[in-house]
Write a protein that holds these residues in place. Structure first.
Motif, PDB file in Angstrom:
ATOM      1  N   LEU A   1       0.823  -1.207   0.000  1.00  0.00           N
ATOM      2  CA  LEU A   1       0.000   0.000   0.000  1.00  0.00           C
ATOM      3  C   LEU A   1       0.861   1.262   0.000  1.00  0.00           C
ATOM      4  O   LEU A   1       0.444   2.298  -0.528  1.00  0.00           O
ATOM      5  N   VAL A   2       2.039   1.187   0.605  1.00  0.00           N
ATOM      6  CA  VAL A   2       2.886   2.381   0.721  1.00  0.00           C
ATOM      7  C   VAL A   2       3.287   2.916  -0.658  1.00  0.00           C
ATOM      8  O   VAL A   2       3.006   4.075  -0.970  1.00  0.00           O
ATOM      9  N   PRO A   3       3.936   2.117  -1.514  1.00  0.00           N
ATOM     10  CA  PRO A   3       4.266   2.649  -2.840  1.00  0.00           C
ATOM     11  C   PRO A   3       3.040   2.916  -3.698  1.00  0.00           C
ATOM     12  O   PRO A   3       3.019   3.883  -4.474  1.00  0.00           O
ATOM     13  N   ALA A   4       2.027   2.059  -3.581  1.00  0.00           N
ATOM     14  CA  ALA A   4       0.840   2.228  -4.418  1.00  0.00           C
ATOM     15  C   ALA A   4       0.152   3.560  -4.161  1.00  0.00           C
ATOM     16  O   ALA A   4      -0.331   4.207  -5.096  1.00  0.00           O
ATOM     17  N   ILE A   5       0.127   3.992  -2.926  1.00  0.00           N
ATOM     18  CA  ILE A   5      -0.542   5.256  -2.591  1.00  0.00           C
ATOM     19  C   ILE A   5       0.386   6.441  -2.761  1.00  0.00           C
ATOM     20  O   ILE A   5       0.120   7.362  -3.547  1.00  0.00           O
ATOM     21  N   TRP A   6       1.506   6.432  -2.042  1.00  0.00           N
ATOM     22  CA  TRP A   6       2.315   7.652  -1.939  1.00  0.00           C
ATOM     23  C   TRP A   6       3.214   7.882  -3.146  1.00  0.00           C
ATOM     24  O   TRP A   6       3.396   9.032  -3.566  1.00  0.00           O
ATOM     25  N   GLU A   7       3.768   6.815  -3.718  1.00  0.00           N
ATOM     26  CA  GLU A   7       4.572   7.010  -4.937  1.00  0.00           C
ATOM     27  C   GLU A   7       3.692   7.464  -6.088  1.00  0.00           C
ATOM     28  O   GLU A   7       4.087   8.329  -6.882  1.00  0.00           O
ATOM     29  N   GLU A   8       2.504   6.897  -6.192  1.00  0.00           N
ATOM     30  CA  GLU A   8       1.604   7.316  -7.273  1.00  0.00           C
ATOM     31  C   GLU A   8       1.171   8.768  -7.104  1.00  0.00           C
ATOM     32  O   GLU A   8       1.129   9.536  -8.066  1.00  0.00           O
ATOM     33  N   LEU A   9       0.833   9.164  -5.893  1.00  0.00           N
ATOM     34  CA  LEU A   9       0.421  10.545  -5.668  1.00  0.00           C
ATOM     35  C   LEU A   9       1.559  11.525  -5.974  1.00  0.00           C
ATOM     36  O   LEU A   9       1.326  12.613  -6.507  1.00  0.00           O
ATOM     37  N   ALA A  10       2.778  11.124  -5.660  1.00  0.00           N
ATOM     38  CA  ALA A  10       3.918  12.013  -5.903  1.00  0.00           C
ATOM     39  C   ALA A  10       4.267  12.087  -7.382  1.00  0.00           C
ATOM     40  O   ALA A  10       4.490  13.180  -7.919  1.00  0.00           O
ATOM     41  N   PHE A  11       4.271  10.940  -8.082  1.00  0.00           N
ATOM     42  CA  PHE A  11       4.785  10.917  -9.453  1.00  0.00           C
ATOM     43  C   PHE A  11       3.693  11.015 -10.516  1.00  0.00           C
ATOM     44  O   PHE A  11       3.788  11.846 -11.419  1.00  0.00           O
ATOM     45  N   ARG A  12       2.673  10.144 -10.478  1.00  0.00           N
ATOM     46  CA  ARG A  12       1.597  10.257 -11.459  1.00  0.00           C
ATOM     47  C   ARG A  12       0.553  11.270 -11.015  1.00  0.00           C
ATOM     48  O   ARG A  12      -0.276  11.695 -11.809  1.00  0.00           O
ATOM     49  N   GLY A  13       0.594  11.661  -9.746  1.00  0.00           N
ATOM     50  CA  GLY A  13      -0.313  12.685  -9.272  1.00  0.00           C
ATOM     51  C   GLY A  13       0.271  14.056  -9.450  1.00  0.00           C
ATOM     52  O   GLY A  13      -0.035  14.758 -10.412  1.00  0.00           O
ATOM     53  N   PHE A  14       1.173  14.446  -8.557  1.00  0.00           N
ATOM     54  CA  PHE A  14       1.682  15.816  -8.591  1.00  0.00           C
ATOM     55  C   PHE A  14       2.627  16.084  -9.769  1.00  0.00           C
ATOM     56  O   PHE A  14       2.425  17.012 -10.548  1.00  0.00           O
ATOM     57  N   ILE A  15       3.691  15.289  -9.896  1.00  0.00           N
ATOM     58  CA  ILE A  15       4.708  15.577 -10.911  1.00  0.00           C
ATOM     59  C   ILE A  15       4.113  15.555 -12.318  1.00  0.00           C
ATOM     60  O   ILE A  15       4.335  16.471 -13.118  1.00  0.00           O
ATOM     61  N   LEU A  16       3.367  14.513 -12.659  1.00  0.00           N
ATOM     62  CA  LEU A  16       2.792  14.419 -13.998  1.00  0.00           C
ATOM     63  C   LEU A  16       1.840  15.578 -14.273  1.00  0.00           C
ATOM     64  O   LEU A  16       1.883  16.186 -15.347  1.00  0.00           O
ATOM     65  N   SER A  17       0.988  15.903 -13.320  1.00  0.00           N
ATOM     66  CA  SER A  17       0.038  16.991 -13.525  1.00  0.00           C
ATOM     67  C   SER A  17       0.752  18.321 -13.695  1.00  0.00           C
ATOM     68  O   SER A  17       0.380  19.140 -14.546  1.00  0.00           O
ATOM     69  N   ASN A  18       1.779  18.555 -12.895  1.00  0.00           N
ATOM     70  CA  ASN A  18       2.512  19.810 -13.007  1.00  0.00           C
ATOM     71  C   ASN A  18       3.257  19.905 -14.338  1.00  0.00           C
ATOM     72  O   ASN A  18       3.286  20.960 -14.985  1.00  0.00           O
ATOM     73  N   LEU A  19       3.849  18.799 -14.773  1.00  0.00           N
ATOM     74  CA  LEU A  19       4.528  18.780 -16.069  1.00  0.00           C
ATOM     75  C   LEU A  19       3.540  19.011 -17.206  1.00  0.00           C
ATOM     76  O   LEU A  19       3.842  19.692 -18.195  1.00  0.00           O
ATOM     77  N   GLN A  20       2.361  18.446 -17.057  1.00  0.00           N
ATOM     78  CA  GLN A  20       1.370  18.546 -18.124  1.00  0.00           C
ATOM     79  C   GLN A  20       0.849  19.974 -18.283  1.00  0.00           C
ATOM     80  O   GLN A  20       0.241  20.302 -19.297  1.00  0.00           O
ATOM     81  N   ARG A  21       1.080  20.806 -17.285  1.00  0.00           N
ATOM     82  CA  ARG A  21       0.722  22.212 -17.396  1.00  0.00           C
ATOM     83  C   ARG A  21       1.621  22.936 -18.398  1.00  0.00           C
ATOM     84  O   ARG A  21       1.248  23.986 -18.917  1.00  0.00           O
TER      85      ARG A  21
ATOM     86  N   PHE B   1       3.960  21.051 -20.768  1.00  0.00           N
ATOM     87  CA  PHE B   1       4.386  20.246 -21.906  1.00  0.00           C
ATOM     88  C   PHE B   1       3.201  19.461 -22.453  1.00  0.00           C
ATOM     89  O   PHE B   1       2.159  19.337 -21.801  1.00  0.00           O
ATOM     90  N   SER B   2       3.382  18.909 -23.637  1.00  0.00           N
ATOM     91  CA  SER B   2       2.361  18.017 -24.180  1.00  0.00           C
ATOM     92  C   SER B   2       2.247  16.798 -23.276  1.00  0.00           C
ATOM     93  O   SER B   2       3.184  16.446 -22.545  1.00  0.00           O
ATOM     94  N   ALA B   3       1.102  16.140 -23.342  1.00  0.00           N
ATOM     95  CA  ALA B   3       0.886  14.978 -22.485  1.00  0.00           C
ATOM     96  C   ALA B   3       1.934  13.887 -22.677  1.00  0.00           C
ATOM     97  O   ALA B   3       2.441  13.339 -21.695  1.00  0.00           O
ATOM     98  N   PRO B   4       2.296  13.533 -23.920  1.00  0.00           N
ATOM     99  CA  PRO B   4       3.330  12.499 -24.087  1.00  0.00           C
ATOM    100  C   PRO B   4       4.659  12.880 -23.444  1.00  0.00           C
ATOM    101  O   PRO B   4       5.307  12.051 -22.811  1.00  0.00           O
ATOM    102  N   VAL B   5       5.069  14.145 -23.610  1.00  0.00           N
ATOM    103  CA  VAL B   5       6.333  14.592 -23.014  1.00  0.00           C
ATOM    104  C   VAL B   5       6.236  14.553 -21.487  1.00  0.00           C
ATOM    105  O   VAL B   5       7.174  14.121 -20.803  1.00  0.00           O
ATOM    106  N   ALA B   6       5.098  14.979 -20.959  1.00  0.00           N
ATOM    107  CA  ALA B   6       4.907  14.961 -19.507  1.00  0.00           C
ATOM    108  C   ALA B   6       4.975  13.543 -18.960  1.00  0.00           C
ATOM    109  O   ALA B   6       5.575  13.287 -17.908  1.00  0.00           O
ATOM    110  N   VAL B   7       4.366  12.602 -19.682  1.00  0.00           N
ATOM    111  CA  VAL B   7       4.398  11.195 -19.250  1.00  0.00           C
ATOM    112  C   VAL B   7       5.827  10.667 -19.256  1.00  0.00           C
ATOM    113  O   VAL B   7       6.259   9.990 -18.313  1.00  0.00           O
ATOM    114  N   VAL B   8       6.580  10.979 -20.294  1.00  0.00           N
ATOM    115  CA  VAL B   8       7.964  10.494 -20.397  1.00  0.00           C
ATOM    116  C   VAL B   8       8.820  11.076 -19.279  1.00  0.00           C
ATOM    117  O   VAL B   8       9.562  10.339 -18.596  1.00  0.00           O
ATOM    118  N   ILE B   9       8.743  12.383 -19.055  1.00  0.00           N
ATOM    119  CA  ILE B   9       9.574  13.010 -18.018  1.00  0.00           C
ATOM    120  C   ILE B   9       9.210  12.468 -16.640  1.00  0.00           C
ATOM    121  O   ILE B   9      10.092  12.131 -15.840  1.00  0.00           O
TER     122      ILE B   9
END
Length: 297
Positions: free
Chosen positions: A158-178, A180-188
């Motif tokens: 549960l630890v990585p599933a919740i907190w790693e996802e919120l940090a990387f696919r949650g915050f980082i991806l969303s901030n990058l997507q602001r 860059f294009s979605a594909p670039v944001a996903v890659v970074i």
């Protein structure tokens, strides 16, 4: 849903006063570094002896204390450290906007999100079974999930599933997507997720090979999960898939426990290469079927 440019459907970020929101790559690197330190704090400060003394010789209590500590560090990372670094704390209404920004919701089309998640899980099982059979190491024993202390993996995952996802696919991806294009944001964001796994060196200094392999696998898995998050506009499928992958791999649900490292490496390589690709393909099929006229992909 479009997958072409910066996502206009994202809610506005809770802008802080230090400019990190406008420097998404620097922000991503900083969050990756802090996440590595905080989520590995148990190994960094070596509190295992303290935990053992508090547990009084009980392995169960020790594991539960370990889990509680890691969960607490994850909560501090996502709910305090990241907002503090970006100067969100103390702003009126920041928490609601912050959680919305990280896509903590069912998304606009829950049924398609569920279908994409189910197909991704099906792809995971298919790749694992086929590669294990091909490598001659296939073994399926569901009871392994509850043998001895193995059931604790159901909790620890549960630890990585919740907190790693919120940090990387949650915050980082969303901030990058602001920015860059979605594909670039996903890659970074996936590269950052891979780099984060170098933090496993804190508990595994003598096995650089396995750590590097984990970094590469995390990067490719992040590509598949990132694509799902962008398409369904929800972090929940990635959380569920991350949890299932960790449980299945740690318990070696489809691999003979007596298999050699070389043989199991074939299975993990197939997983790292084929599973993310199939996840992208199946998710794309889900969201392009019966597409309304005029909608772009």
């Amino acid at each position: 849903m479009r997958f072409t440019s910066a996502n206009e459907d994202l809610p506005p970020p809770v802008l802080g006063g230090n400019g990190l929101d406008d420097r998404p790559v620097l922000s991503s690197l900083l969050v990756t570094l802090v996440a590595g330190l905080m989520l590995q704090m148990y190994n960094i400060i070596e509190i295992s002896q303290l935990v053992e003394s508090v547990a009084g010789g009980s392995d169960l209590v020790a594991h539960l204390l370990d889990f509680s500590f890691r969960m607490a560090m994850g909560a501090v990372l996502v709910l305090a450290a990241i907002p503090f670094l970006h100067a969100y704390l103390g702003r009126i209404g920041w928490m609601g906007e912050y959680t919305q920004f990280m896509r903590i919701s069912l998304g606009a089309e829950p049924s398609r999100a569920a279908a994409a998640t189910a197909l991704s899980f099906t792809a995971l099982i298919a790749v694992l079974v086929a590669s294990a059979i091909g490598a001659g190491v296939f073994s399926f024993d569901p009871s392994v999930l509850v043998k001895g202390d193995n059931w604790l993996i159901l909790l620890a995952a549960l630890v990585p599933a919740i907190w790693e996802e919120l940090a990387f696919r949650g915050f980082i991806l969303s901030n990058l997507q602001r920015h860059f294009s979605a594909p670039v944001a996903v890659v970074i964001s996936s590269v950052m997720f891979g780099l984060f796994h170098f933090s496993n060196l804190f508990g595994n200094w003598d096995d650089m090979g396995s750590v590097v392999a984990g970094v590469i696998a995390a990067t490719t898995l992040g590509l598949g999960w990132g694509y799902v998050v962008v398409r369904v506009n929800s972090i929940l499928p990635a959380m569920g898939l991350h949890y299932l992958v960790d449980v299945i791999l740690y318990d070696e649900l489809f691999i003979d426990p007596l298999a050699t490292d070389d043989a199991t490496s074939i299975v993990y390589l197939a997983l790292a290469l084929l599973y993310p690709l199939l996840t992208v393909v199946f998710t794309k099929l889900v969201f392009t079927s019966r597409r309304p006229a005029g909608e772009t992909v």
